[in-house]
Structures are given as C-alpha cells and as structure tokens.
Motif scaffolding. Sequence first.
Motif, PDB file in Angstrom:
ATOM      1  N   GLY A 256       0.787  -1.261  -0.280  1.00 36.25           N
ATOM      2  CA  GLY A 256       0.157  -0.054   0.124  1.00 36.25           C
ATOM      3  C   GLY A 256       0.842   1.132   0.045  1.00 36.25           C
ATOM      4  N   GLN A 257       2.243   0.951  -0.064  1.00 32.63           N
ATOM      5  CA  GLN A 257       2.969   2.311  -0.248  1.00 32.63           C
ATOM      6  C   GLN A 257       2.583   3.092  -1.365  1.00 32.63           C
ATOM      7  N   PRO A 258       2.036   4.417  -0.988  1.00 33.03           N
ATOM      8  CA  PRO A 258       1.428   5.220  -2.190  1.00 33.03           C
ATOM      9  C   PRO A 258       2.258   5.375  -3.494  1.00 33.03           C
ATOM     10  N   PHE A 259       3.579   5.871  -3.359  1.00 32.69           N
ATOM     11  CA  PHE A 259       4.495   5.853  -4.580  1.00 32.69           C
ATOM     12  C   PHE A 259       4.456   4.597  -5.284  1.00 32.69           C
TER      13      PHE A 259
ATOM     14  N   LYS B 128      13.977   5.931 -11.862  1.00 38.32           N
ATOM     15  CA  LYS B 128      14.214   7.351 -12.079  1.00 38.32           C
ATOM     16  C   LYS B 128      13.676   8.354 -11.393  1.00 38.32           C
ATOM     17  N   GLN B 129      12.595   8.093 -10.646  1.00 39.07           N
ATOM     18  CA  GLN B 129      12.161   9.186  -9.611  1.00 39.07           C
ATOM     19  C   GLN B 129      12.869   9.210  -8.389  1.00 39.07           C
ATOM     20  N   GLU B 130      14.056   8.285  -8.297  1.00 41.10           N
ATOM     21  CA  GLU B 130      14.693   8.257  -7.007  1.00 41.10           C
ATOM     22  C   GLU B 130      13.939   8.052  -5.965  1.00 41.10           C
ATOM     23  N   HIS B 131      13.263   7.001  -5.825  1.00 38.74           N
ATOM     24  CA  HIS B 131      12.374   6.576  -4.774  1.00 38.74           C
ATOM     25  C   HIS B 131      13.319   5.704  -4.010  1.00 38.74           C
ATOM     26  N   LEU B 132      13.674   4.365  -4.399  1.00 40.01           N
ATOM     27  CA  LEU B 132      14.599   3.501  -3.672  1.00 40.01           C
ATOM     28  C   LEU B 132      15.906   4.120  -3.427  1.00 40.01           C
ATOM     29  N   LYS B 133      16.716   5.068  -4.257  1.00 42.66           N
ATOM     30  CA  LYS B 133      17.714   5.703  -4.060  1.00 42.66           C
ATOM     31  C   LYS B 133      17.685   6.597  -2.827  1.00 42.66           C
ATOM     32  N   THR B 134      16.503   7.246  -2.754  1.00 44.92           N
ATOM     33  CA  THR B 134      16.274   8.170  -1.256  1.00 44.92           C
ATOM     34  C   THR B 134      16.490   7.227  -0.077  1.00 44.92           C
TER      35      THR B 134
ATOM     36  N   THR C  16      13.151   6.361   7.025  1.00 43.18           N
ATOM     37  CA  THR C  16      13.670   6.032   5.802  1.00 43.18           C
ATOM     38  C   THR C  16      12.404   5.572   4.729  1.00 43.18           C
ATOM     39  N   GLY C  17      11.395   5.162   5.381  1.00 49.99           N
ATOM     40  CA  GLY C  17      10.505   4.191   4.854  1.00 49.99           C
ATOM     41  C   GLY C  17      10.528   3.136   4.566  1.00 49.99           C
ATOM     42  N   LEU C  18      11.715   2.481   4.839  1.00 49.42           N
ATOM     43  CA  LEU C  18      11.859   0.950   4.671  1.00 49.42           C
ATOM     44  C   LEU C  18      11.461   0.055   5.414  1.00 49.42           C
ATOM     45  N   VAL C  19      10.858   0.583   6.626  1.00 46.38           N
ATOM     46  CA  VAL C  19      10.048  -0.199   7.566  1.00 46.38           C
ATOM     47  C   VAL C  19       8.904   0.530   8.216  1.00 46.38           C
TER      48      VAL C  19
ATOM     49  N   GLN D  14       7.195  -6.125  -0.020  1.00 45.58           N
ATOM     50  CA  GLN D  14       7.982  -7.246  -0.791  1.00 45.58           C
ATOM     51  C   GLN D  14       9.045  -6.574  -1.598  1.00 45.58           C
ATOM     52  N   ILE D  15       8.655  -5.421  -2.193  1.00 43.12           N
ATOM     53  CA  ILE D  15       9.676  -4.845  -3.057  1.00 43.12           C
ATOM     54  C   ILE D  15      10.859  -4.413  -2.485  1.00 43.12           C
ATOM     55  N   TYR D  16      10.658  -3.493  -1.148  1.00 44.60           N
ATOM     56  CA  TYR D  16      11.858  -3.240  -0.531  1.00 44.60           C
ATOM     57  C   TYR D  16      12.654  -4.514  -0.075  1.00 44.60           C
ATOM     58  N   GLY D  17      12.065  -5.694   0.382  1.00 43.01           N
ATOM     59  CA  GLY D  17      12.478  -6.552   0.990  1.00 43.01           C
ATOM     60  C   GLY D  17      13.429  -7.278  -0.100  1.00 43.01           C
ATOM     61  N   SER D  18      12.900  -7.262  -1.374  1.00 45.68           N
ATOM     62  CA  SER D  18      13.680  -7.703  -2.565  1.00 45.68           C
ATOM     63  C   SER D  18      15.017  -6.830  -2.959  1.00 45.68           C
ATOM     64  N   VAL D  19      14.740  -5.887  -2.934  1.00 46.13           N
ATOM     65  CA  VAL D  19      15.874  -4.692  -3.222  1.00 46.13           C
ATOM     66  C   VAL D  19      17.073  -4.738  -2.125  1.00 46.13           C
ATOM     67  N   PHE D  20      16.464  -4.136  -0.959  1.00 44.75           N
ATOM     68  CA  PHE D  20      17.317  -4.323   0.160  1.00 44.75           C
ATOM     69  C   PHE D  20      17.487  -5.517   1.184  1.00 44.75           C
ATOM     70  N   ASP D  21      17.743  -6.514   0.335  1.00 45.70           N
ATOM     71  CA  ASP D  21      17.763  -7.929   1.011  1.00 45.70           C
ATOM     72  C   ASP D  21      19.119  -8.061   2.072  1.00 45.70           C
ATOM     73  N   ILE D  22      19.210  -9.197   2.569  1.00 43.76           N
ATOM     74  CA  ILE D  22      20.255  -9.444   3.668  1.00 43.76           C
ATOM     75  C   ILE D  22      21.292  -9.370   3.095  1.00 43.76           C
ATOM     76  N   ASN D  23      21.728  -9.766   1.648  1.00 48.11           N
ATOM     77  CA  ASN D  23      22.886  -9.462   1.074  1.00 48.11           C
ATOM     78  C   ASN D  23      23.448  -8.402   0.957  1.00 48.11           C
ATOM     79  N   TRP D  24      22.487  -7.361   0.492  1.00 44.03           N
ATOM     80  CA  TRP D  24      22.739  -5.909   0.353  1.00 44.03           C
ATOM     81  C   TRP D  24      23.252  -5.181   1.664  1.00 44.03           C
TER      82      TRP D  24
END
Length: 704
Positions: free
Chosen positions: A244-247, A296-302, A344-347, A359-369
């Motif tokens: 449900g994260q709006p962006f 491109k919108q630098e959501h994950l980079k932020t 940060t919006g991550l949790v 799930q998207i955050y968990g896949s991008v910023f996973d335990i290996n990262w």
Amino acid sequence: MVDNYEYQVGASLPPDAPSYVVRKADSDFYHALKAGKYCYVFNSRQMGKSSLKVRVMQRLVNEGVACSSIDVSGQGSKDNVTQEQWYTGIVSKIVKDLQIAKPIEFRRTWWRDRHDISPVQRLDEFIEDVLLSSISGQIIIFVDEIDSTLSLKFASEDFFALIRSCYNKRAENPAYKRLTFALLGVATPGDLIQDKTRTPFNIGEAIELDGFKIHEIEPLAKGLAGKVANPQAVMQEVLAWTGGQPFLTQRVCELLGKALSIERRDFKSVDENQIIELVKEVINNQIIDNWEANDKQEHLKTIRDRLLINEEVSVALLGLYQQILQQKEMTADSGFEQMRLRLTGLVVQQQGKLRVYNQIYGSVFDINWVENELGKLRFYADKLRVWVESNYQDNSCLLWGEDLEKARVWANIRKLSDVDYRFLSTSLEAELNQKVVKAETRLNQAFQEEEKARQRLTEVEKKTNQRIRIGLIVLVISIIGAVGTLMKFNDERVTANQNLKIAKDNLNNLNRQLNQQKQSVNSVALSPDRKTLASASLDNKIKLWNVTTGKAITTLTGHQSGVSSVAFSPDGKTLASASWDKTITLWNVTTGKEITTLTGYQSGVSSVAFSPDGKTLASASWDKTITLWNVITGKEITTITGHGDGVSSVAFSLDGRTATVKITDSTIKFWSLDLDDLLAQGCNYLQDYLATRDELRRKICPNK
C-alpha cells in the motif's frame, strides 16, 4: 474502460486527480484543522503528505478558510540563504497567498521599517499586528518540507519556538484561536527544537498517514477497468507487493496499465493466475532488477541514501534493519535508531511491531545488500556474521588484542546496533578472562618462588639468633634519630596549626551554608582547581559552592530521589552525580546544564568516580554491580558482577589501572583494569621483597 485515465507517479496530485486515494488521514487532518487544532504529518518520503495537504487545503478554502501554503525547501539552499532572506520569503508568501498587500510594497515598507529587530521578532509582530488584524476569520498556515530547515546554517529552532508561542498565546489573546499551523515533513517533534535548554516542541496532534488499504483503492482499480476481468483482484495482488506504499502502488499500476495495453492477449478472459504472473513479471523486470538504473524518480535511491546518511549512524540503522530481516519483525519502541529507520520508509510499525514495509523493499534491500554495506563500514563484519550464525557461541570469531582495541576506538564515535555492542562486549570479556588465567598462572609461579625463598631464609635465621642483638642496637640508634626528627616535626606542627586555624576560619562560612541545606548531605567533592565545592543531599539536589566566599553558585536539579554521590572530572568541566533513582547524571559545571543521563541499574547508585584521564566513569550500585562507562559517548563499557552484597563505594588508583570498591558486607575488593600492568607490578614487589631479605641476611651473617 475509462478513457484518458492516467496514474500520477511522484509530485503532489491535484485535488481533482482521478487516481487520488482517500485515506483515513484525509478525514483526520481536515476535522482537526477545522476544529482549530495544530497538526503535524511526519512520515517518510513519497507517502502522499503533500498531496494530502493540497486536497485538504482546497476543501478548507472552498469553505471560506484563509489558507497559506509554504514550502520551506523553496526558500533557498542551506549554503546561500541568509536568515533575513529566509524570513522575508516566509512573510512574502503569506502576504501573497492571503492577499493582504502587494508583497514587494510590503517588504519595502512595513518589513524594512523594522530592520532594527531580528527577523523572527518581525514575523512575530507581523502575525499579531498585520495577519490577525487583516483577516477576521479562521487562518491556517501549512508549512511543508520542514526537514529542510534542519540543515540551515542559522537557528531554525527559533521559527518553531515562535509557532509554539502562537499556540500558547491563545490563553491570553483570543485572536490567536483563529490561527492554526500544520507542519509536514520527514522529521520527529524532537528534531524541531533540539536545544535542551528550551522547551521542546510538544504541541499539536499527530496525523497518522498509513499506506493504501484494499477498501480504499477503488480509484486506482478504475484505471484497469476494461483491461482485466477483475480489477479489484489485480489491485489486491499489487498491494501484496507494495504494502500500500502510495508511490510504489501508483508506479506499479502505471507500469501494469502500459503492459496490458501492449500485450496482444485478451486479459479480460484469462484466469487470475496469469494476471498474478504478469504483475510479478512487471515488478521484477521494471523495478527490482537493475533497480538503480530503473529508479528514475529516485524513490529507492532516497531510501538507500537515508540509510547511508553518515557513518556515525549508518551502522546502527543497518544493524537494526538486519535484525528485522533475520527475525521477520521486532518490538517497536520510541528509540532514536528505530525512529530514524522508520523515517527512511523502509520499515513500518504495525500492531506494535516493526516489519519491512513491502516485498519490493525486501527484495531490493535484502540481507545480502545489508551485509555488503555493513562490510564496507565495519572491518569485523565477517567475524560478526559467523558469530551470530553460531548462535553467539563460536568464540574463535571474537576480536583480540590490536583488533579489539581498534574496534573499541572505532565504536566510540559511532552509534552501533545491539548486536555490535554485544559482540564487542563479549570479545572484551573473553580477553579479560584470558588475561586473568595467565595472570593467575604467573602469580602462582611467583608464590612458589617466594615460598622457596622463605624456607631458605628460615634456615639462615635459625643459625644467626646470636646476631639479633646487633640488629637491636641498630634499631635503638634509629629510634634515637627518630626522636630528634619528631622534635623538629613538632616545631613545624605548631606553624602548620596556625595555618590550619586560618583555613578553618575561611571555611566557617561555607560550613554554615552547607548546614542550611534542608536535608542531610550525603557527599561532597572539591573541583581540581579547589575553587568549587559540590554537595549532594537527600532533597534530590546538588549545590555548587564558591570555596573562597562560602556562597552558593547554583543548584542542579533533575534527580527524582536523593543524591548519594558526586565527583568532578579531572579537568573540572564535568560533574557526575549518582542517585537512589537508579540513574547517573553528567552536568556541565560551567553552565549548570545536564549533559546526559546514564540508566540501566536495578537499584540505587551509591558512588561514582572518574578515571585520572577523565575518559572512564566508574559507578557502584546496591544491585551488587560495578559499571564502567565511556564518558564521551555515554555508552556502557562493561559491568563487573559477583559481589555478595550491594557496592557502597568505588575509586580509581592514581594511574587509572585499578578500581577499589567497598562492599556492604564489610569487605574491600581491588579490581584490576589492566591485568598485565598489575602482574608486572606484583612481580616487581616480589623481587624487591626477596632482595631486601637477601640484603638483611648478608648483614646478619657476613661470613655466610
């Protein structure tokens, strides 16, 4: 199918945007402001704060409420805007939005005519003399992007203190009841006024801004109408990925709509499993895989940049997030690290637990990262990981010697996670235990050598009893010499007594002042320069006295129970106080202000003492423990247990390598803080002892 339907990804949505999702926050925000309540919407980036502001403000304007919206991030960068320019921009925006006057003319006349007072004072006068006089109805000022004020070169705290004063003026000036402020941004109330000497920003109603819920997303489902058989079912799968994260929800819907438009298959007749696979494929290919290029919108980079904001706090944030990934969730609290991680919006906090937002955050910023980033920040990352995987049992992974000392120095200037502190504490304890074992072995060897020497000396003494008279004669001569020395000392004592009488007269005034304290004094301490005396008493207070005049300098308050002990740091700049309220407080002697409070005791703290270098503070408690603290960071170094009863007193040796403690069961213990040095010292004492006995033996038995 809805013609010309567009999802909007990023930026504020206009009030009539078809993809705007109405949430509970819309109603809460509107009704609170309508009732004249100060409000704040504090949350992470791209949660829809600005869109919420636009929507609610338009609704209020339609009802005749005078509204002004200020985006403080647009007032100029932190490097080129001055305090004068910043406040001028704030007032000009209010004047323009509410059509009070022409902004340029207003700045040239009213604003500049008051250049002899500070900008914040001018804003205060503007609110009372101009704003409230010009508009008779309700006024609401929205202040967006407030986190940008935290990096300004001048004191932005004055601005928020002014907002708080407007709220307080409601009690004395009814006109201020018509004025309301609404704050929005990525911050906490504690960020707004950080100066501990000022009243914190403790007003306003928090508006919770949650992610989209399944019963709220009908506006987004409309964009899929005519493209799939069951848009609501597709949206449910989208929410399963985005939480449900709006962006992200708007972004996935946009990508999915484009994918459905170019697919040659007719998805109106396919089953739901195919739609689910399409959603998964779109998210993986266009968001998760190669995410840095696709963002491109630098959501994950932020989010990434806020996690890695600086090395001092990044280790703590990454370590905390790592634990959440490993444990799936963590009990939420109001601590600094958890609040920063949430921003940060991550949790997200749900039912009192912290969880990865989606799930998207968990896949991008996973335990290996996370482990890769932590590995860049802490040199012992690999050893820590293996130690944790062994359920904290594999001591071969612990740090020793130079590595441990390097880690302790590195940790002193950083905030670490609980796992880091546990790892370093266990390493320190293991090394100390190892030194204890070595020291005991070497001391046992030394005792054995001493026993052999004792036996040899006994044999010699049996053969030389007749020589004892010689020793007695020498002793008598020594006594005669001592008598002469005592006679000389008596003359010096007369002079000293005279000086002592003068000193006592100077202290009488101070003693009278101390006796006037309402309750008994538990402890006193004299500053290193001997100019200031600190006294602690049962009335929960500490008093600082001028030793020369005997007059009180100031009173330090804050403890909730009697103060048991006080101690000055070696440089005299810091005072430590221990209390029965289970806390220790460090005070700035110059300003009389509290620096920090140390907690964690199970019972009252009975005694405190600084190490000679001022870097370490030792404390004794009735909970049968001694604790060593890092004075600079306020972090616990280690806790010494194993006492049979409460510890009533603690003190350092002059070289800082030994701590002496007094136990209430009438025993005294010496704790070594540097076992190698202590062992070397003990061996030196033993050698001196043996050499003295050998010398005595040669004098008594010169022919042997």
